[in-house]
Motif scaffolding. Sequence first.
Motif, PDB file in Angstrom:
ATOM      1  N   ALA A  18      82.702  90.564   7.162  1.00  0.00           N
ATOM      2  CA  ALA A  18      82.723  91.870   7.541  1.00  0.00           C
ATOM      3  C   ALA A  18      81.823  92.639   6.651  1.00  0.00           C
ATOM      4  CB  ALA A  18      84.152  92.519   7.325  1.00  0.00           C
ATOM      5  N   ALA A  19      81.215  92.216   5.631  1.00  0.00           N
ATOM      6  CA  ALA A  19      80.405  92.782   4.886  1.00  0.00           C
ATOM      7  C   ALA A  19      78.691  92.437   5.456  1.00  0.00           C
ATOM      8  CB  ALA A  19      80.147  92.190   3.505  1.00  0.00           C
ATOM      9  N   PHE A 289      66.785 100.805   4.568  1.00  0.00           N
ATOM     10  CA  PHE A 289      66.871 101.764   3.248  1.00  0.00           C
ATOM     11  C   PHE A 289      66.681 103.423   3.350  1.00  0.00           C
ATOM     12  CE2 PHE A 289      65.392  97.296   2.060  1.00  0.00           C
ATOM     13  CZ  PHE A 289      66.542  96.807   1.523  1.00  0.00           C
ATOM     14  N   SER A 290      67.669 103.881   2.655  1.00  0.00           N
ATOM     15  CA  SER A 290      67.823 105.153   2.764  1.00  0.00           C
ATOM     16  C   SER A 290      67.664 106.008   1.217  1.00  0.00           C
ATOM     17  CB  SER A 290      68.930 105.775   3.375  1.00  0.00           C
ATOM     18  OG  SER A 290      69.953 105.315   2.795  1.00  0.00           O
ATOM     19  N   VAL A 291      67.427 107.489   1.376  1.00  0.00           N
ATOM     20  CA  VAL A 291      67.479 108.231   0.142  1.00  0.00           C
ATOM     21  C   VAL A 291      69.177 108.159  -0.429  1.00  0.00           C
ATOM     22  CG1 VAL A 291      67.183 110.419  -0.825  1.00  0.00           C
ATOM     23  CG2 VAL A 291      65.487 109.350   0.653  1.00  0.00           C
ATOM     24  N   ALA A 297      73.370 104.839  -5.695  1.00  0.00           N
ATOM     25  CA  ALA A 297      73.141 103.970  -6.871  1.00  0.00           C
ATOM     26  C   ALA A 297      72.764 104.513  -8.036  1.00  0.00           C
ATOM     27  CB  ALA A 297      71.644 103.124  -6.770  1.00  0.00           C
ATOM     28  N   ARG A 298      72.341 106.090  -8.210  1.00  0.00           N
ATOM     29  CA  ARG A 298      72.204 106.718  -9.383  1.00  0.00           C
ATOM     30  C   ARG A 298      73.676 107.059  -9.871  1.00  0.00           C
ATOM     31  NH1 ARG A 298      66.820 106.719 -10.589  1.00  0.00           N
ATOM     32  NH2 ARG A 298      65.156 106.949  -8.955  1.00  0.00           N
ATOM     33  N   ALA A 299      74.388 107.575  -8.894  1.00  0.00           N
ATOM     34  CA  ALA A 299      75.620 108.114  -9.219  1.00  0.00           C
ATOM     35  C   ALA A 299      76.666 107.040  -9.854  1.00  0.00           C
ATOM     36  CB  ALA A 299      76.178 108.627  -7.831  1.00  0.00           C
ATOM     37  N   PRO A 368      73.849  98.145   1.075  1.00  0.00           N
ATOM     38  CA  PRO A 368      75.310  97.423   0.702  1.00  0.00           C
ATOM     39  C   PRO A 368      75.808  96.399   1.823  1.00  0.00           C
ATOM     40  CG  PRO A 368      75.972  99.624   1.676  1.00  0.00           C
ATOM     41  CD  PRO A 368      74.248  99.622   1.226  1.00  0.00           C
ATOM     42  N   VAL A 369      75.288  96.392   2.964  1.00  0.00           N
ATOM     43  CA  VAL A 369      75.230  95.549   3.899  1.00  0.00           C
ATOM     44  C   VAL A 369      74.464  94.297   3.920  1.00  0.00           C
ATOM     45  CG1 VAL A 369      75.602  95.016   6.438  1.00  0.00           C
ATOM     46  CG2 VAL A 369      76.137  97.337   5.669  1.00  0.00           C
ATOM     47  N   VAL A 370      75.050  93.068   3.952  1.00  0.00           N
ATOM     48  CA  VAL A 370      74.347  91.958   4.106  1.00  0.00           C
ATOM     49  C   VAL A 370      73.642  91.774   5.073  1.00  0.00           C
ATOM     50  CG1 VAL A 370      74.093  89.129   3.624  1.00  0.00           C
ATOM     51  CG2 VAL A 370      75.992  91.035   2.256  1.00  0.00           C
ATOM     52  N   CYS A 371      72.187  91.929   5.425  1.00  0.00           N
ATOM     53  CA  CYS A 371      71.613  91.737   6.366  1.00  0.00           C
ATOM     54  C   CYS A 371      70.253  91.358   6.284  1.00  0.00           C
ATOM     55  CB  CYS A 371      71.441  93.247   6.969  1.00  0.00           C
ATOM     56  SG  CYS A 371      70.878  93.066   8.908  1.00  0.00           S
TER      57      CYS A 371
END
Length: 423
Positions: A18-19, A289-291, A297-299, A368-371
Amino acid sequence: MTSINTASINDRIVAEPAASCDVELAKGPWEFDTFPGYGPGASEDDVIPEPVIRPGQLPAEYQRMSDEELHARIRAAKETLGSRLVILGHFYQRDEVIQYADFVGDSFQLANAALTKPDAETIVFCGVHFMAETADILARPEQHVILPNLAAGCSMADMADEDSVEACWEELMAVYGADSSADGKQAVIPVTYMNSSAALKAFCGKHGGIVCTSSNAATVLEWAFERGQRVLFFPDQHLGRNTAKAMGIPLEQMPMWNPRKPLGGSTEAELMDAKVILWHGFCSVHKRFSVAQIDKARADFPGVKIIVHPESPMPVVDAADAAGSTDAIRKYVIASEPGDVIAIGTEVNMVNRLAAEFPDRTIFCLDPVVCPCSTMYRIHPGYLAWTLDGLVAGELRNEIIVPDDVATDAKVALERMLAALPK
């Protein structure tokens, strides 16, 4: 310190389907090789051009072998073949295969690595098709290059085909005509990313152009502007845009060329004012990848360091702390300190390997998705065992041969690339 899962990507997909972006990634690639498309993963929705290589399936006996037997066969074949064999492995290759590579690196490094083993009879390239073509072009005439699975292509490379680029060139020549500067600079210089076919590398060689990698793209653009007024950059728009922007070229002088539109979708005036004409291509993995991922990640990790590959969209590169090739990313991690938290925007196999290599840092993939790269992932231990067993038996299986007329011009562009050392 946050716990990072450093099990192989294949094991993670099996354990936590599922990941992942597609649970079918855990299946044997032979289940997809004879069907149109790139198989499960990030590029499954990309349109594959015709004609496309659809090789026969891996022999059934290799499909049925246990992992233990496959790995035993690979080790035995490597020992038997000795120095007659060299195995090259790209950073994005799966762990189950990369462990057998004599050289591991990015496309620039592996192009050079192949040259360091002139006495090896066979180069087995654990990467994708365009990489094996490059190795064949640079290899000695008596050397053979093998791609363990011929279905290991590249959706980005397929986004710029020879006919479309030729048609683009004709349209540009009609616009620019005999336009040349007072110092005799060419109207436009073609630059192709390494992620392209041998035919497009040959096109660049014939038209005064050059090949680049993500490692030396800035050096290559400088080389091109010393010789031309403009650059036609294909197939990856993002690497071209990010590199040119870092050199100070404004976005309004970087029109996009859409091969399905007249003049690529621009006006003649826009093309005359252009400095870099960007092809409408991209990497399906780096496009993920996105902003928003960077913001999260920064949060989650105040003080996190973020580095991304320049194939990522411009807003992502702008929001990151650094951007660089796969080799630059690796050097960035090496230069970090124990306890550092590093989020990386590139293919997950490489990120996972860095996390395992540096357990005293927290290293994770921005997505976060393993791709994983689905086409690179099609190099499976079964194919490596089958091709190596063939070499032991005196058979060349899945040999890559670039025709001489193509190889001659492509080598010109590649040698220019090898001379353009990364900054």
